[in-house]
Design a protein around this motif. Structure first.
Motif, mmCIF file in Angstrom:
data_model
loop_
_atom_site.group_PDB
_atom_site.id
_atom_site.type_symbol
_atom_site.label_atom_id
_atom_site.label_comp_id
_atom_site.label_asym_id
_atom_site.label_seq_id
_atom_site.Cartn_x
_atom_site.Cartn_y
_atom_site.Cartn_z
ATOM 1 N N GLU A 1 0.830 -1.205 0.000
ATOM 2 C CA GLU A 1 0.000 0.000 0.000
ATOM 3 C C GLU A 1 0.864 1.256 0.000
ATOM 4 O OE1 GLU A 1 -3.154 0.625 -0.436
ATOM 5 O OE2 GLU A 1 -3.628 -1.505 -0.700
ATOM 6 N N LEU A 2 1.992 1.205 0.710
ATOM 7 C CA LEU A 2 2.901 2.347 0.728
ATOM 8 C C LEU A 2 3.517 2.591 -0.650
ATOM 9 C CD1 LEU A 2 4.751 1.712 4.123
ATOM 10 C CD2 LEU A 2 3.064 3.508 3.640
ATOM 11 N N ASP A 3 3.673 1.533 -1.428
ATOM 12 C CA ASP A 3 4.286 1.633 -2.758
ATOM 13 C C ASP A 3 3.252 1.826 -3.871
ATOM 14 O OD1 ASP A 3 6.713 1.301 -1.598
ATOM 15 O OD2 ASP A 3 7.159 -0.654 -2.466
ATOM 16 N N LYS A 4 1.978 1.764 -3.526
ATOM 17 C CA LYS A 4 0.954 1.834 -4.572
ATOM 18 C C LYS A 4 0.891 3.229 -5.197
ATOM 19 C CE LYS A 4 -3.670 0.242 -5.694
ATOM 20 N NZ LYS A 4 -4.850 -0.505 -5.203
ATOM 21 N N ILE A 5 0.837 3.260 -6.520
ATOM 22 C CA ILE A 5 0.700 4.520 -7.256
ATOM 23 C C ILE A 5 -0.785 4.783 -7.451
ATOM 24 C CG2 ILE A 5 1.144 5.706 -9.439
ATOM 25 C CD1 ILE A 5 3.661 4.000 -9.757
ATOM 26 N N THR A 6 -1.256 5.874 -6.903
ATOM 27 C CA THR A 6 -2.664 6.232 -7.092
ATOM 28 C C THR A 6 -2.911 6.648 -8.530
ATOM 29 O OG1 THR A 6 -2.753 6.989 -4.806
ATOM 30 C CG2 THR A 6 -4.546 7.672 -6.255
ATOM 31 N N SER A 7 -2.088 7.565 -8.995
ATOM 32 C CA SER A 7 -2.149 8.025 -10.381
ATOM 33 C C SER A 7 -0.907 8.852 -10.663
ATOM 34 C CB SER A 7 -3.402 8.871 -10.629
ATOM 35 O OG SER A 7 -3.446 9.283 -11.984
ATOM 36 N N LEU A 8 -0.389 8.738 -11.862
ATOM 37 C CA LEU A 8 0.756 9.551 -12.263
ATOM 38 C C LEU A 8 0.273 10.864 -12.866
ATOM 39 C CD1 LEU A 8 2.898 6.756 -13.959
ATOM 40 C CD2 LEU A 8 3.373 7.870 -11.777
ATOM 41 N N PRO A 9 1.007 11.945 -12.713
ATOM 42 C CA PRO A 9 0.604 13.220 -13.318
ATOM 43 C C PRO A 9 0.405 13.090 -14.824
ATOM 44 C CG PRO A 9 2.367 13.582 -11.742
ATOM 45 C CD PRO A 9 2.233 12.097 -11.874
ATOM 46 N N GLY A 10 -0.760 13.526 -15.284
ATOM 47 C CA GLY A 10 -1.056 13.477 -16.711
ATOM 48 C C GLY A 10 -1.382 12.105 -17.229
ATOM 49 N N GLN A 11 -1.695 11.182 -16.341
ATOM 50 C CA GLN A 11 -1.942 9.793 -16.735
ATOM 51 C C GLN A 11 -3.395 9.575 -17.144
ATOM 52 O OE1 GLN A 11 -1.150 6.583 -13.697
ATOM 53 N NE2 GLN A 11 -3.231 6.010 -14.278
ATOM 54 N N PRO A 12 -3.659 8.867 -18.249
ATOM 55 C CA PRO A 12 -5.034 8.492 -18.575
ATOM 56 C C PRO A 12 -5.532 7.435 -17.598
ATOM 57 C CG PRO A 12 -3.494 7.472 -20.113
ATOM 58 C CD PRO A 12 -2.691 8.409 -19.265
ATOM 59 N N MET A 13 -6.832 7.250 -17.533
ATOM 60 C CA MET A 13 -7.405 6.260 -16.630
ATOM 61 C C MET A 13 -7.024 4.853 -17.070
ATOM 62 S SD MET A 13 -11.226 7.643 -15.661
ATOM 63 C CE MET A 13 -11.437 6.206 -14.598
ATOM 64 N N VAL A 14 -6.728 4.003 -16.086
ATOM 65 C CA VAL A 14 -6.387 2.610 -16.376
ATOM 66 C C VAL A 14 -7.090 1.701 -15.378
ATOM 67 C CG1 VAL A 14 -4.134 3.154 -17.391
ATOM 68 C CG2 VAL A 14 -4.312 2.729 -14.930
ATOM 69 N N THR A 15 -7.162 0.432 -15.717
ATOM 70 C CA THR A 15 -7.840 -0.535 -14.853
ATOM 71 C C THR A 15 -6.864 -1.367 -14.043
ATOM 72 O OG1 THR A 15 -7.860 -2.144 -16.664
ATOM 73 C CG2 THR A 15 -9.802 -0.725 -16.426
ATOM 74 N N PHE A 16 -5.578 -1.283 -14.352
ATOM 75 C CA PHE A 16 -4.591 -2.116 -13.672
ATOM 76 C C PHE A 16 -3.934 -1.348 -12.532
ATOM 77 C CE2 PHE A 16 -2.539 -0.026 -17.267
ATOM 78 C CZ PHE A 16 -1.413 0.540 -16.686
ATOM 79 N N SER A 17 -3.336 -2.084 -11.601
ATOM 80 C CA SER A 17 -2.645 -1.479 -10.461
ATOM 81 C C SER A 17 -1.171 -1.261 -10.779
ATOM 82 C CB SER A 17 -2.765 -2.377 -9.231
ATOM 83 O OG SER A 17 -4.108 -2.473 -8.817
#
Length: 480
Positions: free
Chosen positions: A46-62
């Motif tokens: 959970e500490l390493d999980k990327i919520t979203s990258l700047p400028g990233q399109p929506m994705v379904t994978f973690s």
């Protein structure tokens, strides 16, 4: 099935039924708990999980990224980025991707312009999806290796001046064992290693290290199944001869220069002669012209055309001078510049849990200090190939045929000295109704070319590279 068949008998007439019933319940419970582990994340994850990258399109994978310490006394830590499979990641294999150099970033190349899910727009402000991302069929783990590459770091400055093949393999092995403790759902999962260029050393060397490590255990957590490498540095002697042959056969150098290089250069020597260096330097500076040596038929990035210096202390670089400072080629030859713009942004680094120690230098696609101070480099990988083939691992080698740095002729010369028995003779393989390349299958190894691809095959021919990778994973021969 056992519960159904047993239910047709009366329990009190068969005392053994109770044992069968309890055994089935236990197996069923274990199956459920295993699936729960695969679908949940630990606190560390959970500490390493990327919520979203700047400028990233929506994705379904973690996605996950962060650091794994590989040497506490020296303060060495390697940076990783995991992009899980787009569908049913718990059922898909894990693939570790390594770029070469030595000293170049898997985040810059593999993740951002080759096999990763995202591409970076020209201004470095946003991302767009890669239609042929390899995480459509596997969980892809990108590793910046060794320490000093990209976001990976060491607190011992001398580490940057004495890196080499052996430590790189050992640190990568330590990384994997510790990473799998953080991600236990990947223990025992089918595992493959992939890479290109100088990862032609990293990949088989790490595979051998894992193979030797696994001998200690009856049920090893790293379930190594094989590896796949592209435009791979394989054997100094045969790579050298094959590279010069490619230059000549593709009209990059004159007959006179070709003969001089063949006569003056000792492809097995640690040091090159003055006449050898002069002959190679003349070819590069006067006969090549302003081409991208990584892709001889596509435009080069004008920003990066002034790189002509030779490193006489590295016998691989001796014939491939532009690898001293990686040039990027392809449909957009300046794409490396976009990566350096994007990954130096503070918001990107925060999102990726990168540069947490405040590295004193900018993130770069390649580290010159590592390349210039590389201490040990094995002459040949062929002995490792033979060992792993005998062990029954699946090995594939591919080659983009417009690369003059580690060209197809170099790879073919090197692999021919394995003296493998041909299983399926040479044939053209297809992508749609077009020839995707050519291939030959041997007992223990598959070789394939990718038509119209330069050094970074998935950058130039993404669809053909995806077909190649999918065939490798499934164990099927390339489509005829």
């Amino acid at each position: 099935m056992a519960l159904t068949s047993s239910s047709q008998t009366k329990p009190n007439h068969h005392p053994f039924f109770l044992i069968q019933f309890l055994l089935c319940i236990t197996i069923f419970s274990l199956t459920i708990s295993t699936n729960v582990v695969a679908l949940t994340t630990t606190k560390e994850q959970e500490l390493d999980k990327i919520t979203s990258l700047p400028g990233q399109p929506m994705v379904t994978f973690s996605q996950f990224s962060g650091y794994v310490n590989v040497n506490e006394s020296h303060g060495r830590a390697l940076f990783y980025w995991l992009t899980e499979a787009t569908n049913h990641p718990q059922k898909k294999p894990l693939v570790l991707w390594l770029n070469g150099g030595p000293g170049c970033s898997s985040v810059a190349y593999g993740a951002s312009e080759e096999i990763g899910p995202f591409r970076i727009n020209k201004n470095g402000s946003s991302l767009y999806l890669n239609k042929y991302s390899w995480n459509k069929v596997a969980n892809i783990l990108f590793l910046e290796s060794p320490a000093g590459v990209g976001f990976s770091y060491t607190n011992t400055s001398s580490d940057l001046e004495d890196s080499g093949d052996k430590r790189t393999a050992q640190d990568a092995l330590i990384f994997l064992t510790r990473w799998m403790s953080r991600f236990p759902q990947y223990k025992y999962r089918d595992f493959y290693i992939a890479g290109e260029s100088y990862a032609g050393h990293y990949v088989p060397q790490l595979a051998e290290a894992i193979f030797n490590y696994n001998k200690k255990f009856s049920h090893p957590i790293i379930n190594l199944k094989g590896f796949i490498v592209g435009n791979a540095v394989t054997d100094n002697k045969y790579d050298g001869i094959g590279t010069v042959t490619y230059w000549w056969s593709h009209s990059m150098i004159s007959d006179k220069t070709y003969k001089k290089i063949i006569n003056f250069c000792n492809f097995t020597s640690e040091k090159s002669s003055k006449k050898c260096d002069e002959s190679v330097s003349y070819a590069v500076n006067h006969e090549f012209g302003h081409i991208d040596q990584y892709s001889i038929y596509t435009p080069s990035c004008k920003i990066m055309q002034n790189e002509t210096n030779l490193n006489n202390n590295n016998k691989y670089v001796r014939f491939k001078n532009t690898i001293i400072h990686r040039k990027l080629s392809g449909y957009d030859p300046c794409t490396e510049n976009y990566a350096e713009e994007y990954y130096n942004r503070h918001d990107v680094q925060r999102a990726m849990h990168a540069n947490v120690t405040g590295i004193s230098y900018k993130w770069t696609a390649c580290s010159d200090i590592l390349l210039k101070n590389w201490k040990d480099s094995d002459d040949s990988m062929l002995a490792i190939y033979k060992k792993l083939i005998a062990a029954g691992l699946k090995l594939w080698v591919f080659s983009g045929d417009t690369d003059s740095v580690v060209p197809v002729t170099a790879t073919r010369f090197s692999l021919s000295h394995l003296n493998l028995k041909i299983k399926t003779p040479w044939y053209p393989w297809y992508s749609g109704n077009q020839v995707g390349g050519w291939t030959e299958v041997y007992d223990g190894l598959t070789f394939a070319t990718i038509r119209g691809a330069g050094h970074e095959v998935p950058l130039f021919q993404p669809k053909r590279a995806f077909i190649l990778f999918e065939s490798f994973l499934t164990g099927k021969e390339l489509p005829k």
